[in-house]
Scaffold this motif. Sequence first.
Motif, PDB file in Angstrom:
ATOM      1  N   UNK A 175       0.825  -1.202   0.000  1.00  0.00           N
ATOM      2  CA  UNK A 175       0.000   0.000   0.000  1.00  0.00           C
ATOM      3  C   UNK A 175       0.866   1.261   0.000  1.00  0.00           C
ATOM      4  N   UNK A 176       1.942   1.256   0.804  1.00  0.00           N
ATOM      5  CA  UNK A 176       2.841   2.416   0.843  1.00  0.00           C
ATOM      6  C   UNK A 176       3.543   2.641  -0.485  1.00  0.00           C
ATOM      7  N   UNK A 177       3.639   1.568  -1.287  1.00  0.00           N
ATOM      8  CA  UNK A 177       4.289   1.665  -2.609  1.00  0.00           C
ATOM      9  C   UNK A 177       3.262   1.776  -3.730  1.00  0.00           C
ATOM     10  N   UNK A 178       2.021   2.146  -3.371  1.00  0.00           N
ATOM     11  CA  UNK A 178       0.933   2.270  -4.350  1.00  0.00           C
ATOM     12  C   UNK A 178       0.715   0.980  -5.121  1.00  0.00           C
ATOM     13  N   UNK A 179       1.002  -0.157  -4.458  1.00  0.00           N
ATOM     14  CA  UNK A 179       0.792  -1.490  -5.030  1.00  0.00           C
ATOM     15  C   UNK A 179       1.649  -1.748  -6.269  1.00  0.00           C
ATOM     16  N   UNK A 180       2.712  -0.983  -6.414  1.00  0.00           N
ATOM     17  CA  UNK A 180       3.664  -1.215  -7.499  1.00  0.00           C
ATOM     18  C   UNK A 180       4.689  -2.244  -7.016  1.00  0.00           C
ATOM     19  N   UNK A 181       4.760  -3.396  -7.692  1.00  0.00           N
ATOM     20  CA  UNK A 181       5.604  -4.491  -7.221  1.00  0.00           C
ATOM     21  C   UNK A 181       7.084  -4.113  -7.201  1.00  0.00           C
ATOM     22  N   UNK A 182       7.552  -3.414  -8.215  1.00  0.00           N
ATOM     23  CA  UNK A 182       8.965  -3.048  -8.261  1.00  0.00           C
ATOM     24  C   UNK A 182       9.332  -2.089  -7.132  1.00  0.00           C
ATOM     25  N   UNK A 183       8.456  -1.100  -6.897  1.00  0.00           N
ATOM     26  CA  UNK A 183       8.712  -0.153  -5.816  1.00  0.00           C
ATOM     27  C   UNK A 183       8.675  -0.850  -4.455  1.00  0.00           C
ATOM     28  N   UNK A 184       7.699  -1.737  -4.273  1.00  0.00           N
ATOM     29  CA  UNK A 184       7.590  -2.458  -3.009  1.00  0.00           C
ATOM     30  C   UNK A 184       8.808  -3.344  -2.786  1.00  0.00           C
ATOM     31  N   UNK A 218      10.983 -10.935  -8.010  1.00  0.00           N
ATOM     32  CA  UNK A 218      10.646 -12.364  -7.990  1.00  0.00           C
ATOM     33  C   UNK A 218      10.485 -12.866  -6.559  1.00  0.00           C
ATOM     34  N   UNK A 219      11.363 -12.416  -5.663  1.00  0.00           N
ATOM     35  CA  UNK A 219      11.266 -12.838  -4.265  1.00  0.00           C
ATOM     36  C   UNK A 219       9.998 -12.283  -3.624  1.00  0.00           C
ATOM     37  N   UNK A 220       9.637 -11.042  -3.946  1.00  0.00           N
ATOM     38  CA  UNK A 220       8.407 -10.451  -3.397  1.00  0.00           C
ATOM     39  C   UNK A 220       7.186 -11.237  -3.869  1.00  0.00           C
ATOM     40  N   UNK A 221       7.162 -11.594  -5.133  1.00  0.00           N
ATOM     41  CA  UNK A 221       6.037 -12.380  -5.663  1.00  0.00           C
ATOM     42  C   UNK A 221       5.941 -13.724  -4.946  1.00  0.00           C
ATOM     43  N   UNK A 222       7.084 -14.350  -4.696  1.00  0.00           N
ATOM     44  CA  UNK A 222       7.093 -15.616  -3.976  1.00  0.00           C
ATOM     45  C   UNK A 222       6.577 -15.429  -2.545  1.00  0.00           C
TER      46      UNK A 222
END
Length: 380
Positions: free
Chosen positions: A342-351, A360-364
């Motif tokens: 949420x703090x990263x506006x749901x952007x996976x790369x930013x998060x 890839x690790x975040x997705x896992x």
Amino acid sequence: MKAKVSVTNLVPKGLRLAPSQVWGSLRLVPVLRDEVRGDLRFAQRSYDDDLTLVSSRGGLMDPSRMYVSYVPHGLVMSWEGRHAEAVVGTQLEKREGKALKVGPHTLRLMHRMVRREEKNRLRMLPLHLAMEGFLSMCFGGPEVAWAEYSREALSHGLDPRTEWSVPGWANPLFDEALRVFEIHERQVGVLLFHADLLLSAFIVSHPEDYRALHRTLLEDFYGELLLQYGFLDSAASLESSIDERRVSSLGELRAAVERMREDWAEFQGFMAGGLFGAEVWATSLYGAGPFHLQRFVTGLQVSEENHIGEWVSRQDGTLEYLRTYRLSAAQTRRAYLLKQLALSDWNLDRAADSLKTTRAELILRLRNAGFGYLLKDSVK
């Protein structure tokens, strides 16, 4: 209008701790109140239904605003200018909401976690108030149509968002401890430790109310820690003694006992340091005369203990009511991931950058935490 959220510290003003009592791996620390003002009272309202569906706001037919759980009882909070009486008798048996028969089970439909019934009376669902707030954190999901998220996530967010808990009666030691432990004259609450880890806190404003509600702790729900550490025979022995060489009169003995009690309270307060004095994110829910109802969550640091709960304080900061639930490590990790997204506006790369990890690790981690349904199957 959005609820006001503030960062504050949970301070047990107006309370003190008595020496603990141990039963197996459970340690119960009595919470005492020396000044009982009598203008705020709590009483139980029992429900006998198998499942309860609560509408947070709006109508009962809006699935996005529903909370579903087993709710064995509610609390009725009443207050007056100088003195209040505990709500007793038939008033406690008030059948609110609508009960439906679903096969062999009953389902009760209720409006709101907190509902004002009269000018000076409020009905609330203890702990469920805090859990609903915890489940609703980041519930809406992505506000930007990022390509990685599934159609369901973009349309409905984290619906449904679920967690599980353990009823107090699931641990037979807890039933025995509540039955045999002494209740002090000015006791208004208890801190529950399992294997000397703080599991829960329960505090009310009046000693009579605590006595009446003492056994309801078995109906409340707790984190999975209540069932862990079953291999431990007993909690560690904590002892304190008086140096008889320094006592030569009754006055000196009285002073030595008082110092010992103060040392006990200070140490047990240290054991509860992950809650009392901790920085919490509090959401203001209701103003009730001179009292203020809030729910909270601690900082959600994965390396620390974390709690959710609700409290009532008066204008001078005195803590009049508290009920808490300790999050498990897995629950903390899930909430922490959602918070970072949420703090990263749901952007996976930013998060991933904020978590100092790879995409890839975040997705896992999301899939392992049970949030794989938020992402498209093709996302890697």
